[in-house]
Motif scaffolding. Structure first.
Motif, PDB file in Angstrom:
ATOM      1  N   VAL A 189       1.003  -0.943   0.149  1.00 11.55           N
ATOM      2  CA  VAL A 189      -0.492   0.190   0.091  1.00 11.55           C
ATOM      3  C   VAL A 189       1.072   1.058   0.113  1.00 11.55           C
ATOM      4  N   ILE A 190       0.462   1.728  -0.791  1.00 14.82           N
ATOM      5  CA  ILE A 190       1.403   3.728  -0.807  1.00 14.82           C
ATOM      6  C   ILE A 190       0.596   4.732  -0.525  1.00 14.82           C
ATOM      7  N   ASN A 191       1.099   4.963   1.158  1.00 10.72           N
ATOM      8  CA  ASN A 191       0.565   5.848   1.454  1.00 10.72           C
ATOM      9  C   ASN A 191       0.827   7.304   1.007  1.00 10.72           C
ATOM     10  N   MET A 192      -0.073   8.156   0.404  1.00 11.84           N
ATOM     11  CA  MET A 192       0.923   9.395  -0.046  1.00 11.84           C
ATOM     12  C   MET A 192       0.702  11.162   0.687  1.00 11.84           C
ATOM     13  N   GLY A 193      -0.222  10.243   1.795  1.00  9.29           N
ATOM     14  CA  GLY A 193      -0.462  12.338   2.503  1.00  9.29           C
ATOM     15  C   GLY A 193       1.112  12.823   3.453  1.00  9.29           C
ATOM     16  N   MET A 194      -0.145  13.686   4.105  1.00  8.24           N
ATOM     17  CA  MET A 194       1.030  14.154   4.963  1.00  8.24           C
ATOM     18  C   MET A 194       0.705  13.130   6.333  1.00  8.24           C
ATOM     19  N   HIS A 195      -0.890  12.725   6.137  1.00  3.55           N
ATOM     20  CA  HIS A 195      -1.131  12.530   7.457  1.00  3.55           C
ATOM     21  C   HIS A 195      -0.044  10.535   7.751  1.00  3.55           C
ATOM     22  N   ASP A 196      -0.982  10.181   6.331  1.00  2.00           N
ATOM     23  CA  ASP A 196      -0.493   9.338   6.154  1.00  2.00           C
ATOM     24  C   ASP A 196       1.244   8.731   5.981  1.00  2.00           C
ATOM     25  N   ASN A 197       2.070  10.180   5.684  1.00  2.00           N
ATOM     26  CA  ASN A 197       3.402   9.556   6.102  1.00  2.00           C
ATOM     27  C   ASN A 197       4.432  10.070   6.923  1.00  2.00           C
ATOM     28  N   LEU A 198       3.672  10.799   7.439  1.00  2.00           N
ATOM     29  CA  LEU A 198       4.010  11.364   9.478  1.00  2.00           C
ATOM     30  C   LEU A 198       3.777   9.723  10.241  1.00  2.00           C
ATOM     31  N   PHE A 199       1.790   9.406   9.649  1.00  2.00           N
ATOM     32  CA  PHE A 199       1.704   8.219  10.457  1.00  2.00           C
ATOM     33  C   PHE A 199       2.227   6.992  10.006  1.00  2.00           C
ATOM     34  N   GLU A 200       3.040   6.723   8.970  1.00 10.63           N
ATOM     35  CA  GLU A 200       4.031   5.362   9.145  1.00 10.63           C
ATOM     36  C   GLU A 200       5.331   5.776   9.865  1.00 10.63           C
ATOM     37  N   VAL A 201       6.020   7.352   9.965  1.00 13.61           N
ATOM     38  CA  VAL A 201       7.005   6.912  10.022  1.00 13.61           C
ATOM     39  C   VAL A 201       6.534   6.848  11.784  1.00 13.61           C
ATOM     40  N   PHE A 202       6.315   7.420  12.788  1.00 12.49           N
ATOM     41  CA  PHE A 202       5.619   7.163  13.509  1.00 12.49           C
ATOM     42  C   PHE A 202       4.906   5.823  14.428  1.00 12.49           C
ATOM     43  N   ASN A 203       4.915   4.713  13.672  1.00 17.89           N
ATOM     44  CA  ASN A 203       4.375   3.647  13.383  1.00 17.89           C
ATOM     45  C   ASN A 203       5.736   2.649  14.254  1.00 17.89           C
ATOM     46  N   VAL A 204       6.905   3.372  13.184  1.00 14.48           N
ATOM     47  CA  VAL A 204       7.989   2.640  13.401  1.00 14.48           C
ATOM     48  C   VAL A 204       8.814   2.872  14.228  1.00 14.48           C
ATOM     49  N   LEU A 205       8.468   4.835  14.976  1.00 17.13           N
ATOM     50  CA  LEU A 205       9.289   4.562  15.933  1.00 17.13           C
ATOM     51  C   LEU A 205       8.746   4.225  17.565  1.00 17.13           C
ATOM     52  N   LYS A 206       7.316   3.997  17.457  1.00 17.34           N
ATOM     53  CA  LYS A 206       6.428   3.198  18.456  1.00 17.34           C
ATOM     54  C   LYS A 206       6.917   2.073  18.938  1.00 17.34           C
ATOM     55  N   ASN A 207       7.478   1.661  17.727  1.00 20.98           N
ATOM     56  CA  ASN A 207       7.713  -0.123  18.243  1.00 20.98           C
ATOM     57  C   ASN A 207       8.902  -0.360  18.437  1.00 20.98           C
ATOM     58  N   ASP A 208      10.317   0.428  18.331  1.00 22.28           N
ATOM     59  CA  ASP A 208      11.149  -0.245  18.518  1.00 22.28           C
ATOM     60  C   ASP A 208      11.652   0.473  19.227  1.00 22.28           C
ATOM     61  N   GLU A 209      11.941  -1.361  20.196  1.00 18.79           N
ATOM     62  CA  GLU A 209      12.343  -1.484  21.708  1.00 18.79           C
ATOM     63  C   GLU A 209      13.376  -0.687  21.784  1.00 18.79           C
ATOM     64  N   LYS A 210      14.685  -0.375  20.976  1.00 20.30           N
ATOM     65  CA  LYS A 210      15.525   0.563  21.492  1.00 20.30           C
ATOM     66  C   LYS A 210      15.793   1.519  21.966  1.00 20.30           C
ATOM     67  N   LEU A 211      14.664   1.752  21.252  1.00 24.95           N
ATOM     68  CA  LEU A 211      14.998   3.604  21.054  1.00 24.95           C
ATOM     69  C   LEU A 211      14.012   4.173  22.378  1.00 24.95           C
ATOM     70  N   LEU A 212      11.928   2.956  22.244  1.00 25.73           N
ATOM     71  CA  LEU A 212      11.699   3.411  23.735  1.00 25.73           C
ATOM     72  C   LEU A 212      12.532   3.487  24.914  1.00 25.73           C
ATOM     73  N   ARG A 213      12.951   2.565  24.927  1.00 19.97           N
ATOM     74  CA  ARG A 213      13.858   2.182  25.979  1.00 19.97           C
ATOM     75  C   ARG A 213      15.870   4.003  26.424  1.00 19.97           C
TER      76      ARG A 213
END
Length: 185
Positions: A17-41
């Protein structure tokens, strides 16, 4: 134009799925960040202090954020990763925080596409920064997760630049700007 259509069809045919809008762009990056254990630690745990018997935030003796109760995980993510630069509570709390928001959006030579900047600000209290250069560890982890990876938009997320920015009293702040190719509509 034909190359772009061919590339889009290639992604669609692979089930991506290719999400192209501003909201989708930010939300997909957010999902990567919020699910990374090392970053959360790095965002949640204090710096190592041998005198107080506090281990390194990445020490395996500490509980994984992903293994905590779901309410606690949501609280940690909600307190440490924001979509808007709201810092009133940081005057009384000493925590690390990320601000993730849209930067400049510019048209490209292709009439269908735009370059979208994604801004990630890192705020760390002085004691974290002086303890283990926490903002640099967080920045390195964000770059590993985001830069030159296919997370959102068309192609890979590119790093544009970083710069130290003004911070609250007793905090250090650094801003990183990434760029993705996105649809104008």
């Amino acid at each position: 134009m034909k190359k772009l259509v061919k590339k889009l069809n290639k992604y669609i045919n692979k089930g991506k799925v290719i999400n192209m809008g501003m909201h989708d762009n930010l939300f997909e990056v957010f999902n990567v960040l919020k699910n990374d254990e090392k970053l959360l630690r790095l965002l949640y745990y204090p710096p190592q202090d041998l005198a107080k018997n506090i281990p390194d935030p990445l020490d395996e003796r500490l509980k994984n954020i992903g293994e905590m109760e779901s309410e606690k995980q949501a609280l940690i993510r909600g307190e440490h990763i924001y979509f808007s630069p709201q810092a009133d509570d940081l005057e009384t709390k000493k925590i690390c925080r990320l601000y993730l928001y849209a930067g400049k959006r510019r048209p490209t030579s292709n009439y269908l596409m735009a370059d979208q900047e994604i801004v990630i600000d890192i705020l760390c209290p002085f004691e974290y920064e002086n303890g283990d250069m926490r903002s640099m560890k967080i920045a390195d982890r964000i770059n590993e997760l985001v830069c030159l990876n296919r997370i959102t938009g068309i192609g890979k997320v590119d790093y544009v630049y970083g710069n130290q920015v003004n911070a609250l009293k007793d905090y250090v702040a650094y801003q990183h700007i990434f760029k993705v190719c996105s649809m104008k509509k």
